[in-house]
Design an enzyme around this catalytic site. Structure first.
Site, PDB file in Angstrom:
ATOM      1  N   ASN A 131       0.850  -1.210   0.000  1.00 23.82           N
ATOM      2  CA  ASN A 131       0.000   0.000   0.000  1.00 23.82           C
ATOM      3  C   ASN A 131       0.879   1.251   0.000  1.00 23.82           C
ATOM      4  O   ASN A 131       1.435   1.598  -1.026  1.00 23.82           O
ATOM      5  CB  ASN A 131      -0.999  -0.007   1.151  1.00 23.82           C
ATOM      6  CG  ASN A 131      -2.242   0.788   0.791  1.00 23.82           C
ATOM      7  OD1 ASN A 131      -2.898   0.454  -0.184  1.00 23.82           O
ATOM      8  ND2 ASN A 131      -2.553   1.842   1.533  1.00 23.82           N
ATOM      9  N   ALA A 132       1.008   1.937   1.165  1.00 25.77           N
ATOM     10  CA  ALA A 132       2.005   3.000   1.344  1.00 25.77           C
ATOM     11  C   ALA A 132       1.899   4.171   0.377  1.00 25.77           C
ATOM     12  O   ALA A 132       2.862   4.934   0.206  1.00 25.77           O
ATOM     13  CB  ALA A 132       3.427   2.410   1.276  1.00 25.77           C
ATOM     14  N   GLU A 133       0.753   4.319  -0.298  1.00 28.29           N
ATOM     15  CA  GLU A 133       0.603   5.420  -1.260  1.00 28.29           C
ATOM     16  C   GLU A 133       1.720   5.412  -2.307  1.00 28.29           C
ATOM     17  O   GLU A 133       2.121   6.448  -2.822  1.00 28.29           O
ATOM     18  CB  GLU A 133       0.545   6.789  -0.571  1.00 28.29           C
ATOM     19  CG  GLU A 133      -0.677   7.038   0.241  1.00 28.29           C
ATOM     20  CD  GLU A 133      -0.655   6.315   1.586  1.00 28.29           C
ATOM     21  OE1 GLU A 133      -1.529   5.465   1.791  1.00 28.29           O
ATOM     22  OE2 GLU A 133       0.231   6.595   2.400  1.00 28.29           O
ATOM     23  N   ASN A 190      -0.074  -6.803   3.967  1.00 28.52           N
ATOM     24  CA  ASN A 190      -0.379  -5.492   4.529  1.00 28.52           C
ATOM     25  C   ASN A 190      -1.884  -5.269   4.550  1.00 28.52           C
ATOM     26  O   ASN A 190      -2.531  -5.361   3.503  1.00 28.52           O
ATOM     27  CB  ASN A 190       0.254  -4.401   3.662  1.00 28.52           C
ATOM     28  CG  ASN A 190       0.195  -3.035   4.322  1.00 28.52           C
ATOM     29  OD1 ASN A 190       1.040  -2.703   5.139  1.00 28.52           O
ATOM     30  ND2 ASN A 190      -0.824  -2.245   3.998  1.00 28.52           N
ATOM     31  N   GLU A 191      -2.430  -5.046   5.720  1.00 28.28           N
ATOM     32  CA  GLU A 191      -3.870  -4.788   5.853  1.00 28.28           C
ATOM     33  C   GLU A 191      -4.664  -5.698   4.922  1.00 28.28           C
ATOM     34  O   GLU A 191      -5.458  -5.233   4.109  1.00 28.28           O
ATOM     35  CB  GLU A 191      -4.174  -3.311   5.579  1.00 28.28           C
ATOM     36  CG  GLU A 191      -3.515  -2.394   6.603  1.00 28.28           C
ATOM     37  CD  GLU A 191      -3.996  -0.966   6.544  1.00 28.28           C
ATOM     38  OE1 GLU A 191      -4.505  -0.545   5.498  1.00 28.28           O
ATOM     39  OE2 GLU A 191      -3.871  -0.269   7.566  1.00 28.28           O
ATOM     40  N   TYR A 246      -5.423   4.999  12.660  1.00 24.92           N
ATOM     41  CA  TYR A 246      -5.261   6.392  12.238  1.00 24.92           C
ATOM     42  C   TYR A 246      -6.421   7.204  12.818  1.00 24.92           C
ATOM     43  O   TYR A 246      -7.338   7.589  12.103  1.00 24.92           O
ATOM     44  CB  TYR A 246      -5.228   6.475  10.694  1.00 24.92           C
ATOM     45  CG  TYR A 246      -3.969   5.853  10.131  1.00 24.92           C
ATOM     46  CD1 TYR A 246      -2.874   6.644   9.825  1.00 24.92           C
ATOM     47  CD2 TYR A 246      -3.858   4.476   9.953  1.00 24.92           C
ATOM     48  CE1 TYR A 246      -1.697   6.090   9.334  1.00 24.92           C
ATOM     49  CE2 TYR A 246      -2.687   3.909   9.470  1.00 24.92           C
ATOM     50  CZ  TYR A 246      -1.614   4.722   9.159  1.00 24.92           C
ATOM     51  OH  TYR A 246      -0.447   4.168   8.686  1.00 24.92           O
ATOM     52  N   GLU A 279       0.803   0.042  12.845  1.00 27.12           N
ATOM     53  CA  GLU A 279       0.944   1.397  12.289  1.00 27.12           C
ATOM     54  C   GLU A 279       0.077   2.287  13.154  1.00 27.12           C
ATOM     55  O   GLU A 279      -1.134   2.077  13.237  1.00 27.12           O
ATOM     56  CB  GLU A 279       0.418   1.476  10.846  1.00 27.12           C
ATOM     57  CG  GLU A 279       1.316   0.852   9.810  1.00 27.12           C
ATOM     58  CD  GLU A 279       0.694   0.880   8.410  1.00 27.12           C
ATOM     59  OE1 GLU A 279      -0.138   1.783   8.122  1.00 27.12           O
ATOM     60  OE2 GLU A 279       1.024  -0.010   7.615  1.00 27.12           O
ATOM     61  N   TYR A 346       4.331  14.051   4.737  1.00 28.00           N
ATOM     62  CA  TYR A 346       3.393  13.360   5.619  1.00 28.00           C
ATOM     63  C   TYR A 346       3.107  14.094   6.928  1.00 28.00           C
ATOM     64  O   TYR A 346       2.350  13.615   7.764  1.00 28.00           O
ATOM     65  CB  TYR A 346       3.924  11.941   5.922  1.00 28.00           C
ATOM     66  CG  TYR A 346       2.815  10.925   6.132  1.00 28.00           C
ATOM     67  CD1 TYR A 346       2.135  10.375   5.041  1.00 28.00           C
ATOM     68  CD2 TYR A 346       2.424  10.534   7.406  1.00 28.00           C
ATOM     69  CE1 TYR A 346       1.118   9.455   5.224  1.00 28.00           C
ATOM     70  CE2 TYR A 346       1.403   9.613   7.600  1.00 28.00           C
ATOM     71  CZ  TYR A 346       0.755   9.081   6.506  1.00 28.00           C
ATOM     72  OH  TYR A 346      -0.246   8.169   6.684  1.00 28.00           O
TER      73      TYR A 346
HETATM   74  C1  GAL Z   1      -2.384   2.195   5.957  1.00 31.59           C
HETATM   75  C2  GAL Z   1      -1.418   1.409   5.083  1.00 31.59           C
HETATM   76  C3  GAL Z   1      -0.151   2.188   4.821  1.00 31.59           C
HETATM   77  C4  GAL Z   1      -0.503   3.586   4.393  1.00 31.59           C
HETATM   78  C5  GAL Z   1      -1.346   4.252   5.439  1.00 31.59           C
HETATM   79  C6  GAL Z   1      -1.789   5.646   5.107  1.00 31.59           C
HETATM   80  O1  GAL Z   1      -3.650   1.760   5.799  1.00 31.59           O
HETATM   81  O2  GAL Z   1      -1.092   0.178   5.666  1.00 31.59           O
HETATM   82  O3  GAL Z   1       0.598   1.542   3.841  1.00 31.59           O
HETATM   83  O4  GAL Z   1      -1.181   3.510   3.191  1.00 31.59           O
HETATM   84  O5  GAL Z   1      -2.520   3.526   5.601  1.00 31.59           O
HETATM   85  O6  GAL Z   1      -0.741   6.465   4.876  1.00 31.59           O
END
Ligand code: GAL
Length: 942
Positions: A131-133, A190-191, A246, A279, A346
């Site tokens: 993922n990681a944008e 990942n997720e 998040y 994360e 970021y």
């Molecule tokens: C998470 C993901 C990360 C990144 C982050 C948002 O869901 O695992 O790779 O995308 O969100 O920056």
């Protein structure tokens, strides 16, 4: 981190089981030390000693300068992190099936040698999906042409990801803690929460074990346990299931809005493994284009105090990965275009220009604490002190072996920004105390009681503990609290100690039963020396938040002052300090030293009345960057001319595509299907005119924020926004990027040869968050064309030559890129003079100049390329010494582009080449080099 507790469930049993499946592990250079890594419900352990993992996320692929990896990793370590969480980006290493590059900026072995050397634990996260944008979420673009669903056990995908893991895993394996290295955990996928395939999840782990991975395997579950599977049990289960959180979401335009996505309390997913905040939010995607400083505010010190500390105590988690510690740059075509632009700053604690922020200070306050106080790695919920004010809430955990207590003090309503005070009635292992606490605005504290602090006994304190060290036979401890708030610290002695207040105002009271009570207000930095009483001498430093942030800890050496202490050690009476300074200032070393060196040179120092060593260090010399002058210019879109020779281009005549999204009618024009995966692509459609062509209807997918442009027989028809196909599952004929262009009367005559030239930008590939294959396999380039009723022959051209140094994401298919105009070797000096601020017509316009930098070797000056806003619809691709360092889009938020040393030569000549792609008549703004900072120190220049 150590504790008197015995190690429990080490993973030997699992490894033995896994070993049955294993091929022989690859052979590795002999390492001096090997260690056991284990875990139980409380924490990770290394050789039976508990580790509270406090890691920050770092993406090496967003800093294309291995020399600066050291800079950033040293900064991460100096913030009190004891680990880093590292994604490994498959797409970044693999330009084509079977091809892998781990050299230069891709040398991840070098990266892991650094983490080994610096002693930073690593959570290795090689995906295969990350993922990681990042473009494709880490899936290489060539995978778009491989049939079969990615992130499943489809055989084609299986062959592809196994090849990736066969390349990356052995590199990771040789740097495991078990072999004397730094990798302590391996994270699979990942997720992985939507469209899951347990056999695939299981196979990633089987591969990892076969490749020699013997540390625990984790997974980062999206969001909370309502997302299933959590990979805690069943087929594909990992040993340490973690959770991503998040709580602030990603809308940075309103940085005062809190907790949009919940309370941010890490759930324990397994009864046998530590709770793992895999994360946890530190910064944000700039979804609303507010600018990253606003994201830094959204996730600023107040949020960090309230959310991180609440989570620490409420969840009892002992494994943390803060996303991000340093974000970096989406240089080249690294961005996933739906969410991010060139900068991936970021709003992280360390900026894209490698500067330290207020968030960094807060990380340091918390990081030094959690990595100093060993009993924190093993705690159970405990009775909290009673609060006399219901608006002030308490919550506690205690170490079952030492009795040490950790008390969270916060507002009952954590969104309030009131000031509140309360008396706490606190039953500590050393006695019951009634102590006042204050919360000023949005705030939270973790207070400690019953703690053996070096040679001291800390009975209780209403200040927060930053850290403590023991050097020689003397302890030094740093306490802190909100400026102006009252504090009390209670220490225990066998007999009355001698208390000298060296600085500030501190009242001390000794009661006959061995209790020394200190009362004070947090104001500046107070210093108290306590000797005798049956304990080692203690220098107690009591400061405000701001004073606490001035301390640095390196091993057992505590240093105060400067803007960064990279390392500090006392060797034979000499304090050896590596530090950065933005201006002249004091350096104070708390240790038994009588001499000091700073960055390798002796510096005059004297002993203070506190018994410390104090020196005054110089700041940096001023630095002036050259202005960018003497530009040369060249036109860059010959493909628009009817006479242009495209006979060497590929004919785009495929009738079918391997991807899940099929075109409305053949031929398939998708750029990836012809091997053109990154940057711009040109199309030329040849036909014989009927004379009755009135409109050209096109349809292109560029990814969000992209544009495409159209010429007919050299005549500009206009531009359109390239689609992004909002609904990833919609069929392609939903017309994601429509463009209808009028054919001017008289331009085409019946029977005449005609050519339509189309320039389509590819902003990057979508991610595959939902694991359904439609998002990341969404085509790029033309996806539909209606021009004439006569047949059309299409030719396509993208990137021509591979660039082995800069890699597949750096070079696209503009004419100048195909001809190497962006490279330092290009003879751009022979181009006519012409400034990039001249008015231009639609098309591609190249400009080049060079600049000589003379940044002193002992200074660190992060340089950016600044774009003034211009007029018109244009975007500028930036090449510095041949590297694509991003794209300025006129009207978009980003105007400063980071040029890291390594790409930039700080002591030499640099070429700056710009490709202005104008969709309409434009007048671009000025371009200049800017210094984002100037520090004495830094790491050796690349
Ligand atoms: C998470 C993901 C990360 C990144 C982050 C948002 O869901 O695992 O790779 O995308 O969100 O920056």
């Amino acid at each position: 981190m150590r504790a008197n507790s015995k190690p429990t469930a080490i993973i030997t049993a699992v490894l033995t089981a896994a070993a049955l499946l294993m091929a022989p592990a690859p052979s590795h250079p002999a390492q001096a030390e090997t260690h056991n890594v284990g875990y139980d419900r409380y924490s990770l352990t290394v050789d039976g000693q508990r580790v509270l993992l406090w890691a920050g996320e770092f993406h090496y692929f967003r800093l294309p300068s291995p020399a600066l990896w050291r800079d950033v990793l040293e900064k991460i370590k100096a913030a009190g992190f004891n680990g880093v969480s590292l994604y490994f980006d498959w797409a970044y290493h693999s330009a084509a099936p079977g091809k892998y590059d781990f050299t230069g900026v891709r040398d991840v072995d070098r990266l892991l040698r650094l983490t080994d050397e610096l002693g930073l634990y690593v959570v290795a996260r090689p995906g295969p999906y990350i993922n990681a944008e990042t473009t494709g979420g880490g899936l290489p673009a060539w995978l778009k042409t491989v049939p079969g669903r990615a992130r499943s056990s489809d055989p084609n995908y299986t062959a592809a990801y196994r090849d990736w893991l066969a390349h990356i895993d052995p590199i990771i394996a040789k740097h495991q803690v078990t072999r004397g290295g730094s990798v302590i955990v391996y994270n699979a996928e990942n997720e992985y929460a939507a469209n899951t395939d347990p056999a695939y999840m299981e196979d990633i782990q089987r591969q990892a074990r076969a490749h020699g991975i013997d540390v625990p395997i984790s997974h980062n579950q999206c969001c909370d346990a309502s997302w299933t599977p959590t990979w805690a049990t069943g087929q594909g289960a990992v040993q340490i299931p973690g959770v991503d959180d998040y709580p602030q979401a990603f809308e940075c335009r309103e940085p005062d809005v809190w907790g949009t996505w919940g309370e941010g309390v890490t759930e324990r997913l397994s009864p046998d493994a530590p709770a793992y905040a895999a994360e946890y939010q530190a910064g944000a995607i700039d979804a609303g284009r507010a600018g990253y400083d606003k994201c830094r505010e959204l996730t600023g010190p107040k949020f960090m105090k309230v959310y991180y500390k609440s989570n620490l105590i409420t969840s009892g988690a002992t494994m943390f990965g803060y996303y991000m510690a340093f974000g970096g740059t989406n240089w080249g075509r690294l961005a996933q275009p739906n969410d991010v632009y060139t900068s991936y700053d970021y709003g992280a604690p360390i900026t894209e220009n490698r500067q330290l922020t207020a968030n960094y200070d807060e990380f340091k306050r918390q990081g030094l604490f959690v990595t100093t106080v060993e009993p924190l790695a093993k705690t159970d919920p405990a009775e909290a002190p009673a609060s006399a004010n219901p608006a002030v809430r308490t919550e506690a955990r205690a170490n079952p072996d030492t009795g040490t207590q950790f008390v969270l003090v916060r507002h009952a309503d954590r969104k309030t920004d009131d000031d509140q005070s309360a008396n706490l009635t606190w039953n500590t292992p050393d006695g019951t105390y009634t102590l006042p606490v204050n919360l000023k605005g949005r705030d939270a504290k973790v207070l400690v009681a019953g703690y053996d602090m070096g040679g001291q006994r800390l009975a209780a304190t209403t200040s927060e503990l930053l850290t403590h060290t023991t050097a020689g036979k003397r302890d030094t401890a740093v306490l802190y609290g909100t400026e102006g708030s009252a504090g009390t610290t209670i220490l225990r002695y066998d007999s009355r100690p001698e208390v000298e207040v060296l600085n500030g105002s501190v009242k001390s009271t000794y009661s006959g039963d061995g209790e020394l009570r200190l009362d004070y207000e947090h104001q500046g930095l107070a210093r108290v020396r306590i000797t005798g009483g049956g304990r080692a001498p203690l220098l107690l430093l009591i400061g405000t938040d701001a004073e606490a942030a001035k301390f640095w800890r390196s091993g057992e050496t505590l240093v105060r002052g400067t803007d960064l202490v990279r390392s500090a050690q006392v060797r034979n009476g000499t304090a050896v300090i590596r530090a950065d300074l933005a201006k002249a200032g004091d350096i104070e070393v708390f240790g038994s030293a009588s001499r000091m060196t700073l960055n390798g040179k002796h510096i005059r120092a004297r002993t203070t009345s506190s018994g410390t060593l104090l020196a005054h260090a110089k700041g940096p010399r001023p630095v002036k960057l050259p202005s960018l002058k003497h530009w040369h210019a060249k036109q860059g879109a010959p493909e628009t001319s009817p006479d242009f020779d495209d006979s060497s281009w590929k004919v785009a005549d495929h009738t079918t595509t391997a991807g899940p999204i099929k075109p409305k009618s053949p031929p398939v024009l998708y750029a990836d299907d012809y091997g053109f995966h990154h940057g711009h692509v040109w199309y030329r459609g040849h036909f014989t005119a009927t004379g009755s062509e009135k409109t050209v209807n096109l349809n292109a997918i560029t990814g969000k924020h992209g544009v495409y442009q159209v010429w007919l027989n050299g005549h500009y028809l206009g531009s359109a926004a390239g689609g992004e196909q909002k609904d990833a599952d919609a069929p392609i004929n939903e017309n994601p990027g429509p463009g209808s262009f009028t054919v001017p009367a008289g331009l085409l005559q019946k029977g005449q040869k005609a050519v339509l030239s189309v320039l389509v930008e590819n902003m990057g590939h979508n991610d595959d968050w939902t694991a359904d294959d439609h998002r990341h396999k969404q085509p790029r380039g033309l996806v539909g064309a209606e021009i004439t009723t006569n047949p059309v022959t299409w030719r396509i051209q993208g990137t021509r030559a591979e660039d082995p140094v800069r890699g597949p994401l750096s070079t696209g298919g503009l004419y100048g890129e195909r001809e190497g105009w962006h490279l330092p070797s290009a003879r751009t000096g022979s181009w006519p003079s012409g400034a990039p601020t001249a008015t231009v017509q639609p098309g591609v316009h190249w400009y080049s100049t060079s600049a000589r930098l003379a940044i002193p070797e002992d200074q660190d000056v992060p340089v950016t390329l600044h774009f003034d806003k211009g007029a018109g619809d244009y975007r500028t691709l930036i090449f510095v010494n041949g590297w694509n360092m991003g794209e300025y889009v006129n009207g978009e938020i980003q105007q400063d582009f980071t040029l890291p040393d390594g790409i930039l030569h700080p002591g030499g000549r640099n070429t700056v080449t710009l490709a202005v792609v104008a969709a309409g008549a434009s007048r671009p703004g000025g371009v200049s080099l800017k210094a984002a900072a100037n520090l004495r120190g830094g790491v050796p220049a690349p």
